[in-house]
Write a protein that holds these residues in place. Sequence first.
Motif, PDB file in Angstrom:
ATOM      1  N   ARG A 220       0.452  74.554  29.228  1.00 53.84           N
ATOM      2  CA  ARG A 220      -0.259  75.171  30.356  1.00 53.84           C
ATOM      3  C   ARG A 220      -1.037  74.144  31.174  1.00 53.84           C
TER       4      ARG A 220
ATOM      5  N   THR B 105       6.568  77.172  30.067  1.00 51.00           N
ATOM      6  CA  THR B 105       5.970  78.345  29.430  1.00 51.00           C
ATOM      7  C   THR B 105       6.584  79.611  29.997  1.00 51.00           C
TER       8      THR B 105
ATOM      9  N   GLN C 178      -4.183  83.806  35.040  1.00 53.25           N
ATOM     10  CA  GLN C 178      -3.425  82.625  34.605  1.00 53.25           C
ATOM     11  C   GLN C 178      -3.396  81.603  35.740  1.00 53.25           C
TER      12      GLN C 178
ATOM     13  N   ARG D  95       9.876  72.468  21.042  1.00 52.32           N
ATOM     14  CA  ARG D  95       9.473  73.299  22.181  1.00 52.32           C
ATOM     15  C   ARG D  95       8.081  73.881  21.961  1.00 52.32           C
TER      16      ARG D  95
ATOM     17  N   SER E 236       4.748  75.938  24.316  1.00 57.59           N
ATOM     18  CA  SER E 236       4.263  76.449  25.600  1.00 57.59           C
ATOM     19  C   SER E 236       3.167  75.518  26.104  1.00 57.59           C
TER      20      SER E 236
ATOM     21  N   LEU F 287       0.545  75.551  15.648  1.00 60.27           N
ATOM     22  CA  LEU F 287       0.360  76.995  15.486  1.00 60.27           C
ATOM     23  C   LEU F 287       0.366  77.340  13.999  1.00 60.27           C
TER      24      LEU F 287
ATOM     25  N   VAL G  22       6.268  83.176  30.939  1.00 56.99           N
ATOM     26  CA  VAL G  22       5.118  83.992  31.329  1.00 56.99           C
ATOM     27  C   VAL G  22       5.577  85.430  31.598  1.00 56.99           C
TER      28      VAL G  22
HETATM   29  C1  FMN Z   1       7.942  87.674  26.339  1.00 51.74           C
HETATM   30  C2  FMN Z   1       6.913  86.568  26.364  1.00 51.74           C
HETATM   31  C3  FMN Z   1       5.849  86.670  27.235  1.00 51.74           C
HETATM   32  C4  FMN Z   1       4.905  85.633  27.289  1.00 51.74           C
HETATM   33  N1  FMN Z   1       3.911  85.707  28.226  1.00 51.74           N
HETATM   34  C5  FMN Z   1       3.029  84.695  28.321  1.00 51.74           C
HETATM   35  C6  FMN Z   1       2.045  84.719  29.353  1.00 51.74           C
HETATM   36  O1  FMN Z   1       1.962  85.623  30.175  1.00 51.74           O
HETATM   37  N2  FMN Z   1       1.189  83.667  29.422  1.00 51.74           N
HETATM   38  C7  FMN Z   1       1.252  82.600  28.562  1.00 51.74           C
HETATM   39  O2  FMN Z   1       0.447  81.674  28.708  1.00 51.74           O
HETATM   40  N3  FMN Z   1       2.190  82.546  27.577  1.00 51.74           N
HETATM   41  C8  FMN Z   1       3.078  83.564  27.440  1.00 51.74           C
HETATM   42  N4  FMN Z   1       4.061  83.501  26.489  1.00 51.74           N
HETATM   43  C9  FMN Z   1       4.130  82.332  25.582  1.00 51.74           C
HETATM   44  C10 FMN Z   1       3.560  82.663  24.201  1.00 51.74           C
HETATM   45  O3  FMN Z   1       2.169  82.812  24.293  1.00 51.74           O
HETATM   46  C11 FMN Z   1       3.927  81.518  23.223  1.00 51.74           C
HETATM   47  O4  FMN Z   1       5.327  81.400  23.163  1.00 51.74           O
HETATM   48  C12 FMN Z   1       3.400  81.772  21.822  1.00 51.74           C
HETATM   49  O5  FMN Z   1       1.994  81.758  21.811  1.00 51.74           O
HETATM   50  C13 FMN Z   1       3.899  80.713  20.822  1.00 51.74           C
HETATM   51  O6  FMN Z   1       3.539  79.406  21.241  1.00 51.74           O
HETATM   52  P1  FMN Z   1       4.653  78.293  21.513  1.00 51.74           P
HETATM   53  O7  FMN Z   1       5.517  78.794  22.641  1.00 51.74           O
HETATM   54  O8  FMN Z   1       3.909  77.040  21.853  1.00 51.74           O
HETATM   55  O9  FMN Z   1       5.463  78.146  20.257  1.00 51.74           O
HETATM   56  C14 FMN Z   1       5.013  84.511  26.414  1.00 51.74           C
HETATM   57  C15 FMN Z   1       6.099  84.431  25.547  1.00 51.74           C
HETATM   58  C16 FMN Z   1       7.047  85.436  25.529  1.00 51.74           C
HETATM   59  C17 FMN Z   1       8.243  85.291  24.607  1.00 51.74           C
END
Ligand code: FMN
Length: 223
Positions: free
Chosen positions: A14, A120, A66, A10, A12, A161, A122
Amino acid sequence: MDILEAIFGRRSIRKFKKDTIPYRVLFDIFEAAVSAPRAGNIPSTWMVLAESDKLKTKLKDACVDQDWIENAPVIIAVCSNPKRLTQLYGERGKLYAVQNSAAVIQNMLIAAQEYGLQGTWVGAFSESEVKKVLTHKNKMDKVDVHALVALGKPDEYPKKLPEIQATDLVYYESWKEVNKASKMIPLANNPKLQNTIKRAKQRSKKTRHKLIKKIGKTIKHFK
Ligand SMILES: Cc1cc2nc3c(=O)[nH]c(=O)nc-3n(C[C@H](O)[C@H](O)[C@H](O)COP(=O)(O)O)c2cc1C
């Protein structure tokens, strides 16, 4: 798909391909979402599916810097009403409502990978703006919007990461520096787990090809 492979695979995303997600796939993902554990077995979280360009643009406008989000094939608003939970559990019910939503979101993100999709989570948006877009104004105070989840076929492969090891975050018996698990056991080096992580990293590309082969290049609803 192997569960650990999905967890480690998994990421995130974009940047998404334009492919529509068939409803049968979306509803498998929603079924996974509603199978998450929930406090008191009370379903406090529900989801709103946003697919039209018009609605996605409005949601994008409610987000903080975003713009990428409107290019996701779907955005799922994860909403909550903690009323029944607070009636039963008092103040703690509010925490349970947030935890219920978090479990729902994680289930969606993990299940999505079965179909070569990523999402992702958000959290950076104006909740009042999202509410205005999604609900009638006399219902606004009954709803919390906990998160938006952008979902689709990835069109990017994010960089690795910085490694966070379980041994950095796990303590033995009490939360004291001397009890850090890393002080007690050598860094996790389970060959089976390492193999799973490696496979997960190669997987997304392979799954995409398999998916394209299986249902053709233009994936349409109900196809
Ligand atoms: C509570 C929460 C809020 C988040 N908000 C955002 C966001 O607003 N925009 C975004 O691009 N990613 C957001 N993320 C994703 C994180 O940036 C991302 O999970 C983190 O950098 C780790 O990367 P990965 O998901 O690829 O492992 C959020 C994640 C969580 C758990």
